[in-house]
Design a protein around this motif. Sequence first.
Motif, PDB file in Angstrom:
ATOM      1  N   LYS A 412       3.673  -2.116  -1.915  1.00 65.63           N
ATOM      2  CA  LYS A 412       4.961  -1.662  -2.092  1.00 65.63           C
ATOM      3  C   LYS A 412       5.307  -1.655  -3.564  1.00 65.63           C
ATOM      4  N   GLU A 413       4.988  -2.682  -4.360  1.00 66.38           N
ATOM      5  CA  GLU A 413       5.322  -2.791  -5.734  1.00 66.38           C
ATOM      6  C   GLU A 413       4.561  -1.610  -6.442  1.00 66.38           C
ATOM      7  N   ILE A 414       3.439  -1.358  -6.027  1.00 71.10           N
ATOM      8  CA  ILE A 414       2.678  -0.055  -6.919  1.00 71.10           C
ATOM      9  C   ILE A 414       3.134   1.259  -6.294  1.00 71.10           C
ATOM     10  N   GLU A 415       3.404   1.326  -5.168  1.00 67.69           N
ATOM     11  CA  GLU A 415       4.224   2.654  -4.342  1.00 67.69           C
ATOM     12  C   GLU A 415       5.311   2.751  -5.163  1.00 67.69           C
ATOM     13  N   LEU A 416       6.306   1.992  -5.512  1.00 65.57           N
ATOM     14  CA  LEU A 416       7.542   2.161  -5.874  1.00 65.57           C
ATOM     15  C   LEU A 416       7.181   2.947  -7.353  1.00 65.57           C
ATOM     16  N   LEU A 417       6.337   2.507  -8.048  1.00 60.93           N
ATOM     17  CA  LEU A 417       5.894   2.868  -9.331  1.00 60.93           C
ATOM     18  C   LEU A 417       5.252   4.237  -9.422  1.00 60.93           C
ATOM     19  N   LEU A 418       4.346   4.316  -8.448  1.00 61.60           N
ATOM     20  CA  LEU A 418       3.827   5.718  -8.412  1.00 61.60           C
ATOM     21  C   LEU A 418       4.734   6.518  -7.926  1.00 61.60           C
ATOM     22  N   ASP A 419       5.712   6.659  -6.809  1.00 63.46           N
ATOM     23  CA  ASP A 419       6.567   7.357  -6.539  1.00 63.46           C
ATOM     24  C   ASP A 419       7.351   8.231  -7.653  1.00 63.46           C
ATOM     25  N   ASP A 420       7.557   7.364  -8.707  1.00 64.55           N
ATOM     26  CA  ASP A 420       8.337   7.348  -9.803  1.00 64.55           C
ATOM     27  C   ASP A 420       7.775   8.313 -10.732  1.00 64.55           C
ATOM     28  N   GLN A 421       6.531   8.448 -10.645  1.00 63.36           N
ATOM     29  CA  GLN A 421       5.886   9.438 -11.670  1.00 63.36           C
ATOM     30  C   GLN A 421       5.740  10.946 -11.462  1.00 63.36           C
ATOM     31  N   GLN A 422       5.587  11.731 -12.586  1.00 65.56           N
ATOM     32  CA  GLN A 422       5.979  13.150 -12.412  1.00 65.56           C
ATOM     33  C   GLN A 422       4.913  13.677 -11.760  1.00 65.56           C
ATOM     34  N   GLY A 423       5.671  14.363 -10.762  1.00 67.94           N
ATOM     35  CA  GLY A 423       4.981  15.339  -9.917  1.00 67.94           C
ATOM     36  C   GLY A 423       4.604  14.714  -8.504  1.00 67.94           C
ATOM     37  N   VAL A 424       4.922  13.433  -8.357  1.00 68.26           N
ATOM     38  CA  VAL A 424       4.443  12.565  -7.179  1.00 68.26           C
ATOM     39  C   VAL A 424       5.693  12.768  -6.199  1.00 68.26           C
ATOM     40  N   LEU A 425       5.144  13.392  -4.954  1.00 68.33           N
ATOM     41  CA  LEU A 425       5.974  13.332  -4.108  1.00 68.33           C
ATOM     42  C   LEU A 425       6.154  12.144  -3.181  1.00 68.33           C
ATOM     43  N   GLU A 426       4.932  11.443  -2.991  1.00 69.84           N
ATOM     44  CA  GLU A 426       5.088  10.261  -2.225  1.00 69.84           C
ATOM     45  C   GLU A 426       3.464   9.537  -2.383  1.00 69.84           C
ATOM     46  N   SER A 427       3.476   8.070  -2.072  1.00 64.58           N
ATOM     47  CA  SER A 427       2.318   7.503  -2.317  1.00 64.58           C
ATOM     48  C   SER A 427       2.071   6.481  -1.229  1.00 64.58           C
ATOM     49  N   ALA A 428       0.786   6.126  -1.147  1.00 67.94           N
ATOM     50  CA  ALA A 428       0.498   4.856  -0.128  1.00 67.94           C
ATOM     51  C   ALA A 428      -0.443   4.268  -0.909  1.00 67.94           C
ATOM     52  N   VAL A 429      -0.495   3.021  -0.937  1.00 72.50           N
ATOM     53  CA  VAL A 429      -1.485   2.014  -1.656  1.00 72.50           C
ATOM     54  C   VAL A 429      -2.290   1.285  -0.427  1.00 72.50           C
ATOM     55  N   ILE A 430      -3.544   1.215  -0.488  1.00 68.33           N
ATOM     56  CA  ILE A 430      -4.423   0.446   0.503  1.00 68.33           C
ATOM     57  C   ILE A 430      -5.395  -0.251  -0.016  1.00 68.33           C
ATOM     58  N   GLY A 431      -5.983  -1.331   0.680  1.00 71.45           N
ATOM     59  CA  GLY A 431      -7.057  -1.944   0.121  1.00 71.45           C
ATOM     60  C   GLY A 431      -8.232  -1.306   0.777  1.00 71.45           C
ATOM     61  N   VAL A 432      -9.510  -1.334  -0.055  1.00 71.75           N
ATOM     62  CA  VAL A 432     -10.571  -0.861   0.382  1.00 71.75           C
ATOM     63  C   VAL A 432     -11.675  -1.781  -0.056  1.00 71.75           C
ATOM     64  N   PRO A 433     -12.961  -1.872   0.746  1.00 71.06           N
ATOM     65  CA  PRO A 433     -13.764  -2.875   0.596  1.00 71.06           C
ATOM     66  C   PRO A 433     -14.647  -2.838  -0.662  1.00 71.06           C
ATOM     67  N   HIS A 434     -14.446  -4.002  -1.346  1.00 73.31           N
ATOM     68  CA  HIS A 434     -15.073  -4.145  -2.877  1.00 73.31           C
ATOM     69  C   HIS A 434     -16.270  -5.122  -2.614  1.00 73.31           C
ATOM     70  N   PRO A 435     -17.474  -4.893  -3.177  1.00 76.18           N
ATOM     71  CA  PRO A 435     -18.464  -5.960  -2.902  1.00 76.18           C
ATOM     72  C   PRO A 435     -18.215  -7.305  -3.660  1.00 76.18           C
ATOM     73  N   ASP A 436     -17.490  -7.031  -4.788  1.00 83.75           N
ATOM     74  CA  ASP A 436     -17.284  -8.563  -5.503  1.00 83.75           C
ATOM     75  C   ASP A 436     -15.935  -8.961  -5.134  1.00 83.75           C
ATOM     76  N   PHE A 437     -15.049  -8.199  -5.131  1.00 81.36           N
ATOM     77  CA  PHE A 437     -13.657  -8.898  -5.005  1.00 81.36           C
ATOM     78  C   PHE A 437     -12.906  -8.891  -3.751  1.00 81.36           C
ATOM     79  N   GLY A 438     -13.941  -8.423  -2.521  1.00 84.33           N
ATOM     80  CA  GLY A 438     -13.487  -8.289  -1.170  1.00 84.33           C
ATOM     81  C   GLY A 438     -12.855  -7.024  -0.864  1.00 84.33           C
ATOM     82  N   GLU A 439     -11.672  -7.181  -1.361  1.00 86.57           N
ATOM     83  CA  GLU A 439     -10.891  -5.670  -1.468  1.00 86.57           C
ATOM     84  C   GLU A 439     -10.341  -5.076  -2.736  1.00 86.57           C
ATOM     85  N   SER A 440     -10.383  -3.832  -3.001  1.00 84.20           N
ATOM     86  CA  SER A 440      -9.664  -3.553  -4.139  1.00 84.20           C
ATOM     87  C   SER A 440      -8.632  -2.348  -3.875  1.00 84.20           C
ATOM     88  N   VAL A 441      -7.908  -2.090  -5.041  1.00 82.18           N
ATOM     89  CA  VAL A 441      -6.793  -1.245  -4.729  1.00 82.18           C
ATOM     90  C   VAL A 441      -7.159   0.264  -4.972  1.00 82.18           C
TER      91      VAL A 441
END
Length: 504
Positions: A412-441
């Motif tokens: 949510k913290e990242i989505e609020l920032l992304l939504d404020d950027q020029q030209g962005v209508l909306e956003s969603a931030v998810i975790g995807v598999p990362h071999p070292d960190f487990g998940e990444s953004v």
Amino acid sequence: MANPLFDSLFGQHLESEAVFLHLPEDKSLTYGDFLRLAAQYAGAFADMGLVAGDRVAVQIEKSPQALAVYAACAQAGLVFLPLNTAYTADEVTYFVENSGAGIVLGDDNKRSALEPIAKSCGARLETLNADGSGSFADKAAGFPTVFDTVPREAGDLAAFLYTSGTTGRSKGAMLTQDNLLSNAQTLQKEWRFTARDVLLHALPIFHTHGLFVASNITLLSGSSMIFLPKFDLDQIIADLPRASTMMGVPTFYTRLLSDARFTKELTTHMRLFVSGSAPLLAETHVQFEERTGHRILERYGMTETNMNTSNPYDGERRAGTVGFPLPGIELKITDSNTGEPLPQGEIGEIEVRGPNVFKGYWQMPEKTAEELRSDGFFMTGDLGQIDADGYVSIVGRNKDLIISGGYNIYPKEIELLLDDQQGVLESAVIGVPHPDFGESVLGVLVARPEQELDIEGIRQKIGKSLARFKQPQKLVVVPELPRNTMGKVQKKALREMFSGEIIS
Ligand code: MCA
Ligand code: AMP
């Protein structure tokens, strides 16, 4: 006791010349020297007019001095508020403002960024660097090496740790002396720590794991720590022969397993490896045993609760589970909608109650009431299951959270920032598999009609406000976000859509 936390963790060692910290370059620090330094810091705090209950915000690199600030706060009855050194000025401003900290301690190289923050929040700014220098160190040097411990009670506040939430705004978890002390006492006993132990400590000390779990157990048992500034594979391998125990996030263990120098011979003398803060894959557990003969002991905790469960020291440490509720801690699995306990074996929300559970969120009674029931049970937001033998497994999350290399990131913290950027209508931030960190953004963006998104520009803009580890590793643009019939964004569908998007 006059001050249970200080007396139990620190006070018992005031006269001890045993080694507390083994430091790089063959240096070490005794308990006595560490506590004399802490007493000087406590003297300086008192001289600055800080009184029991005042908050001390600290954003300094891991060092013996940083840990001595924790001891000084305990002795002077102040509330220790450690902050991730990766946080940006914007992030720190919020914590200082929200907590009403009376003082901010930072590195000299952050002075220009911290000065306006301290000024706008009415806090005093002092510096303390990893080498022990700084304006605070200079002041403290003039104070006696003994300090009259300020009386406190078990229910008094000892620390604030900020933890984000689904609304995107961090909440200050208020931890009492007894929250910290009771948990340390339980873990010391359960994990059999004695004065003979040497803990290999490579975790940061601004979070529960490295600060309370690792350091408080060491202090309670009068043992010592090999105190490394950060996780460095070569250094860990060089230091393992001197250690008896190690604590880490799963990334520590997968990194060790990826190195051929990490052998059975290197670990034969070790007594215990503990993992937590993020799920340890059963596969890692098995590989670790095959390589070393040791079964990693996995435990489960939270900022708000310290540790809740642990696999047994004796007995089977079951891969893929976080073990049993710790003594004195009740754990139940409930229906998230009704709050009613579910039959054994069913999946539901994990709720915990015990002396470990925090007092609430600082100045957020509504948030506190949403998560802490009036009967004392805390709703963890984790989904769990208890097997027929009583082992607890974490099978999912009721909260929108990404855990990357042991750090929690709230979309949510990242989505609020992304939504404020020029030209962005909306956003969603998810975790995807990362071999070292487990998940990444991963950030998923939808452009406003007829607009081209400047991805690099967006990346730079949000980089100013967000700590590096929270920044999306990748930003992708889609025509629209998948939604359910209620209009809610379907993150599960997005995760499936981008499951192949392994970012390394
Ligand atoms: C560093 N980077 C990361 C992370 N760490 N990115 C995503 N996730 C991370 N966890 C980025 C940096 O910003 C930098 O980016 C690049 O990676 C290299 O930075 P460096 O510091 O060299 O990374 P590292 O030393 O390899 O650090 C990885 C780490 C570290 C060792 C896994 O993140 C770590 O010590 N994690 C432990 C966190 C922890 O203590 N969690 C406990 C929370 P760039 O190169 O682009 O600038 S307490 C808790 O959760 C509860 C209570 C519990 O149960 O314990
Ligand atoms: P934090 O509030 O930053 O301390 O993070 C706590 C969260 O980390 C928990 O609510 C869990 O989701 C997660 N966590 C901690 N330990 C484990 C573990 N052993 N396995 C899976 N998740 C864990």
